[in-house]
Scaffold this motif. Sequence first.
Motif, PDB file in Angstrom:
ATOM      1  N   ILE A 104      10.065 -11.703   4.784  1.00 56.29           N
ATOM      2  CA  ILE A 104       9.821 -13.132   5.043  1.00 56.29           C
ATOM      3  C   ILE A 104       8.579 -13.298   5.914  1.00 56.29           C
ATOM      4  O   ILE A 104       7.750 -14.179   5.672  1.00 56.29           O
ATOM      5  CB  ILE A 104      11.064 -13.783   5.681  1.00 56.29           C
ATOM      6  N   SER A 105       8.435 -12.422   6.910  1.00 50.67           N
ATOM      7  CA  SER A 105       7.259 -12.470   7.768  1.00 50.67           C
ATOM      8  C   SER A 105       5.995 -12.156   6.973  1.00 50.67           C
ATOM      9  O   SER A 105       4.985 -12.862   7.090  1.00 50.67           O
ATOM     10  CB  SER A 105       7.424 -11.464   8.905  1.00 50.67           C
ATOM     11  N   LEU A 106       6.048 -11.116   6.153  1.00 48.46           N
ATOM     12  CA  LEU A 106       4.900 -10.753   5.325  1.00 48.46           C
ATOM     13  C   LEU A 106       4.553 -11.878   4.354  1.00 48.46           C
ATOM     14  O   LEU A 106       3.388 -12.217   4.170  1.00 48.46           O
ATOM     15  CB  LEU A 106       5.205  -9.458   4.555  1.00 48.46           C
ATOM     16  N   LYS A 107       5.574 -12.481   3.787  1.00 50.92           N
ATOM     17  CA  LYS A 107       5.373 -13.567   2.823  1.00 50.92           C
ATOM     18  C   LYS A 107       4.714 -14.777   3.490  1.00 50.92           C
ATOM     19  O   LYS A 107       3.824 -15.407   2.907  1.00 50.92           O
ATOM     20  CB  LYS A 107       6.721 -13.957   2.219  1.00 50.92           C
ATOM     21  N   SER A 108       5.147 -15.113   4.693  1.00 53.18           N
ATOM     22  CA  SER A 108       4.611 -16.305   5.346  1.00 53.18           C
ATOM     23  C   SER A 108       3.227 -16.067   5.952  1.00 53.18           C
ATOM     24  O   SER A 108       2.403 -16.972   5.966  1.00 53.18           O
ATOM     25  CB  SER A 108       5.572 -16.802   6.419  1.00 53.18           C
ATOM     26  N   GLU A 109       2.952 -14.858   6.427  1.00 53.41           N
ATOM     27  CA  GLU A 109       1.679 -14.604   7.106  1.00 53.41           C
ATOM     28  C   GLU A 109       0.617 -14.011   6.189  1.00 53.41           C
ATOM     29  O   GLU A 109      -0.573 -14.203   6.414  1.00 53.41           O
ATOM     30  CB  GLU A 109       1.914 -13.667   8.290  1.00 53.41           C
ATOM     31  N   HIS A 110       1.032 -13.250   5.188  1.00 53.30           N
ATOM     32  CA  HIS A 110       0.072 -12.536   4.340  1.00 53.30           C
ATOM     33  C   HIS A 110       0.445 -12.688   2.867  1.00 53.30           C
ATOM     34  O   HIS A 110       0.674 -11.708   2.167  1.00 53.30           O
ATOM     35  CB  HIS A 110       0.030 -11.054   4.708  1.00 53.30           C
ATOM     36  N   MET A 111       0.499 -13.918   2.416  1.00 53.01           N
ATOM     37  CA  MET A 111       0.969 -14.193   1.063  1.00 53.01           C
ATOM     38  C   MET A 111       0.154 -13.473  -0.011  1.00 53.01           C
ATOM     39  O   MET A 111       0.685 -13.058  -1.023  1.00 53.01           O
ATOM     40  CB  MET A 111       0.970 -15.696   0.797  1.00 53.01           C
ATOM     41  N   ARG A 112      -1.129 -13.309   0.204  1.00 55.68           N
ATOM     42  CA  ARG A 112      -1.998 -12.684  -0.806  1.00 55.68           C
ATOM     43  C   ARG A 112      -2.220 -11.187  -0.553  1.00 55.68           C
ATOM     44  O   ARG A 112      -3.109 -10.590  -1.140  1.00 55.68           O
ATOM     45  CB  ARG A 112      -3.333 -13.408  -0.857  1.00 55.68           C
ATOM     46  N   SER A 113      -1.396 -10.606   0.276  1.00 48.95           N
ATOM     47  CA  SER A 113      -1.531  -9.187   0.584  1.00 48.95           C
ATOM     48  C   SER A 113      -1.272  -8.344  -0.665  1.00 48.95           C
ATOM     49  O   SER A 113      -0.362  -8.630  -1.447  1.00 48.95           O
ATOM     50  CB  SER A 113      -0.530  -8.796   1.671  1.00 48.95           C
ATOM     51  N   LEU A 164       0.121  -5.687  -0.699  1.00 49.21           N
ATOM     52  CA  LEU A 164       1.404  -5.008  -0.487  1.00 49.21           C
ATOM     53  C   LEU A 164       2.598  -5.821  -0.987  1.00 49.21           C
ATOM     54  O   LEU A 164       3.694  -5.295  -1.120  1.00 49.21           O
ATOM     55  CB  LEU A 164       1.597  -4.705   1.002  1.00 49.21           C
ATOM     56  N   MET A 165       2.391  -7.098  -1.231  1.00 54.58           N
ATOM     57  CA  MET A 165       3.501  -7.978  -1.611  1.00 54.58           C
ATOM     58  C   MET A 165       4.245  -7.526  -2.875  1.00 54.58           C
ATOM     59  O   MET A 165       5.476  -7.449  -2.859  1.00 54.58           O
ATOM     60  CB  MET A 165       3.017  -9.423  -1.767  1.00 54.58           C
ATOM     61  N   PRO A 166       3.562  -7.238  -3.982  1.00 54.20           N
ATOM     62  CA  PRO A 166       4.318  -6.836  -5.176  1.00 54.20           C
ATOM     63  C   PRO A 166       5.169  -5.585  -4.938  1.00 54.20           C
ATOM     64  O   PRO A 166       6.328  -5.524  -5.349  1.00 54.20           O
ATOM     65  CB  PRO A 166       3.238  -6.571  -6.230  1.00 54.20           C
ATOM     66  N   THR A 167       4.582  -4.614  -4.253  1.00 51.84           N
ATOM     67  CA  THR A 167       5.314  -3.379  -3.962  1.00 51.84           C
ATOM     68  C   THR A 167       6.497  -3.658  -3.046  1.00 51.84           C
ATOM     69  O   THR A 167       7.592  -3.119  -3.257  1.00 51.84           O
ATOM     70  CB  THR A 167       4.372  -2.342  -3.324  1.00 51.84           C
ATOM     71  N   ALA A 168       6.289  -4.483  -2.033  1.00 51.45           N
ATOM     72  CA  ALA A 168       7.363  -4.807  -1.092  1.00 51.45           C
ATOM     73  C   ALA A 168       8.521  -5.513  -1.802  1.00 51.45           C
ATOM     74  O   ALA A 168       9.690  -5.190  -1.563  1.00 51.45           O
ATOM     75  CB  ALA A 168       6.819  -5.682   0.040  1.00 51.45           C
ATOM     76  N   ILE A 169       8.194  -6.443  -2.670  1.00 49.63           N
ATOM     77  CA  ILE A 169       9.245  -7.175  -3.388  1.00 49.63           C
ATOM     78  C   ILE A 169      10.038  -6.226  -4.281  1.00 49.63           C
ATOM     79  O   ILE A 169      11.277  -6.246  -4.299  1.00 49.63           O
ATOM     80  CB  ILE A 169       8.647  -8.336  -4.211  1.00 49.63           C
ATOM     81  N   MET A 170       9.335  -5.373  -5.005  1.00 51.26           N
ATOM     82  CA  MET A 170      10.026  -4.444  -5.906  1.00 51.26           C
ATOM     83  C   MET A 170      10.863  -3.433  -5.121  1.00 51.26           C
ATOM     84  O   MET A 170      11.979  -3.091  -5.525  1.00 51.26           O
ATOM     85  CB  MET A 170       9.017  -3.730  -6.807  1.00 51.26           C
ATOM     86  N   MET A 171      10.340  -2.975  -3.994  1.00 49.18           N
ATOM     87  CA  MET A 171      11.109  -2.041  -3.157  1.00 49.18           C
ATOM     88  C   MET A 171      12.375  -2.703  -2.624  1.00 49.18           C
ATOM     89  O   MET A 171      13.443  -2.077  -2.584  1.00 49.18           O
ATOM     90  CB  MET A 171      10.234  -1.534  -2.000  1.00 49.18           C
ATOM     91  N   LEU A 172      12.279  -3.959  -2.219  1.00 53.86           N
ATOM     92  CA  LEU A 172      13.462  -4.667  -1.735  1.00 53.86           C
ATOM     93  C   LEU A 172      14.481  -4.855  -2.855  1.00 53.86           C
ATOM     94  O   LEU A 172      15.685  -4.727  -2.630  1.00 53.86           O
ATOM     95  CB  LEU A 172      13.068  -6.016  -1.131  1.00 53.86           C
ATOM     96  N   ALA A 173      14.010  -5.153  -4.053  1.00 56.38           N
ATOM     97  CA  ALA A 173      14.924  -5.310  -5.188  1.00 56.38           C
ATOM     98  C   ALA A 173      15.674  -4.004  -5.451  1.00 56.38           C
ATOM     99  O   ALA A 173      16.900  -4.003  -5.625  1.00 56.38           O
ATOM    100  CB  ALA A 173      14.155  -5.745  -6.436  1.00 56.38           C
ATOM    101  N   HIS A 174      14.949  -2.891  -5.449  1.00 57.63           N
ATOM    102  CA  HIS A 174      15.588  -1.591  -5.672  1.00 57.63           C
ATOM    103  C   HIS A 174      16.536  -1.232  -4.529  1.00 57.63           C
ATOM    104  O   HIS A 174      17.622  -0.692  -4.769  1.00 57.63           O
ATOM    105  CB  HIS A 174      14.533  -0.503  -5.838  1.00 57.63           C
ATOM    106  N   ALA A 175      16.121  -1.504  -3.306  1.00 57.60           N
ATOM    107  CA  ALA A 175      16.969  -1.186  -2.150  1.00 57.60           C
ATOM    108  C   ALA A 175      18.266  -1.984  -2.178  1.00 57.60           C
ATOM    109  O   ALA A 175      19.345  -1.436  -1.915  1.00 57.60           O
ATOM    110  CB  ALA A 175      16.204  -1.457  -0.857  1.00 57.60           C
ATOM    111  N   HIS A 176      18.182  -3.257  -2.500  1.00 57.80           N
ATOM    112  CA  HIS A 176      19.398  -4.070  -2.567  1.00 57.80           C
ATOM    113  C   HIS A 176      20.291  -3.610  -3.712  1.00 57.80           C
ATOM    114  O   HIS A 176      21.523  -3.627  -3.597  1.00 57.80           O
ATOM    115  CB  HIS A 176      19.054  -5.553  -2.701  1.00 57.80           C
ATOM    116  N   MET A 177      19.684  -3.176  -4.814  1.00 56.31           N
ATOM    117  CA  MET A 177      20.489  -2.673  -5.922  1.00 56.31           C
ATOM    118  C   MET A 177      21.190  -1.379  -5.511  1.00 56.31           C
ATOM    119  O   MET A 177      22.357  -1.167  -5.829  1.00 56.31           O
ATOM    120  CB  MET A 177      19.620  -2.442  -7.164  1.00 56.31           C
ATOM    121  N   SER A 178      20.498  -0.530  -4.768  1.00 55.20           N
ATOM    122  CA  SER A 178      21.107   0.719  -4.292  1.00 55.20           C
ATOM    123  C   SER A 178      22.259   0.455  -3.329  1.00 55.20           C
ATOM    124  O   SER A 178      23.208   1.228  -3.265  1.00 55.20           O
ATOM    125  CB  SER A 178      20.060   1.586  -3.593  1.00 55.20           C
ATOM    126  N   ASN A 179      22.163  -0.640  -2.591  1.00 55.14           N
ATOM    127  CA  ASN A 179      23.231  -1.011  -1.647  1.00 55.14           C
ATOM    128  C   ASN A 179      24.273  -1.931  -2.277  1.00 55.14           C
ATOM    129  O   ASN A 179      25.066  -2.536  -1.559  1.00 55.14           O
ATOM    130  CB  ASN A 179      22.631  -1.687  -0.403  1.00 55.14           C
TER     131      ASN A 179
END
Length: 168
Positions: free
Chosen positions: A10-19, A21-36
Amino acid sequence: NMDKADAFYISLKSEHMRSPLMPTAIMMLAHAHMSNEKYMLSNYYLDEYIKRYGSTTNREYTEFMKLKASFLGIVDVYKDQKLIMDSITNAKTYIYRYPGSTYAPLVNTILIRLHMSQYLLNENIAALYDRTGKPEAAKIYREKNKGSLVEMVDISAPKKGVVGKVFD
């Protein structure tokens, strides 16, 4: 800690929307939540990814991951009937859109398992109506299974656990 990871996103999204790193971060979070086993959150992040970065090159994989998360998110067949029906529709749509996909065999396996679940659910409901003396209602649910891709001889019913034996 997944809560911290979500907060960082959320912090990355609000402060660095065009980073970059965003696509990788989103995909990593999706995989992490699926693993959990947090499939709804995984679907949320996959939707975010599709909305922001979906293209023809990555859409096939992302939609497969959404379908997989939905399939794995089915915990109780009796409570997740809508999710089963939606997942069947999504699997058919996926196969139609991506017939030569490398994920097509997995999607077909998911689709067959969903059809098996739907078939067993209809049979269990019909059996319940038979036990309660409502043969017409039972007939309706058995009619739903007539056009199914699977039949009862193709399915071995799941074994009941200790709790299931006590309450059934």
